[in-house]
Design a protein around this motif. Structure first.
Motif, PDB file in Angstrom:
ATOM      1  N   ASN A  17      45.127  44.837  33.840  1.00  0.00           N
ATOM      2  CA  ASN A  17      45.151  43.980  35.026  1.00  0.00           C
ATOM      3  C   ASN A  17      43.740  43.624  35.467  1.00  0.00           C
ATOM      4  N   ARG A  18      42.861  44.612  35.455  1.00  0.00           N
ATOM      5  CA  ARG A  18      41.469  44.343  35.844  1.00  0.00           C
ATOM      6  C   ARG A  18      40.749  43.516  34.782  1.00  0.00           C
ATOM      7  N   SER A  21      42.354  39.934  34.832  1.00  0.00           N
ATOM      8  CA  SER A  21      42.612  39.391  36.177  1.00  0.00           C
ATOM      9  C   SER A  21      44.079  39.009  36.354  1.00  0.00           C
TER      10      SER A  21
END
Length: 76
Positions: A17-18, A21
């Motif tokens: 997710n990081r 994004s």
């Protein structure tokens, strides 16, 4: 169903997710994805069903029924 598990793992893993994004999908979003992707399967199977039905109607029956065959042998 097995294809969705790796996708869900990638979409819901915080590191991914990081890195990309992205945000995890909700259950409702996963169900919509599953339903939409399964439409391809359903339409494909319906298409094959109708094509086979049309093919059966166009080809004359080539097999001999047992009763017809025994009746013709009895007359000879």
């Amino acid at each position: 169903m097995g294809r969705y598990c790796p996708g869900q793992w990638l979409a819901n893993w915080p590191l991914h997710n990081r890195a990309f994004s992205t945000a995890p999908l909700t259950i409702k979003q996963w169900l919509i994805c599953f339903a939409m992707s399964s439409l391809v399967l359903w339409f494909s199977e319906l298409r094959k069903f109708f094509l086979r039905a049309i093919d059966r109607r166009q080809k004359p029956s080539t097999h001999i029924h047992y009763h017809e065959h025994s009746a013709s042998n009895a007359k000879d």
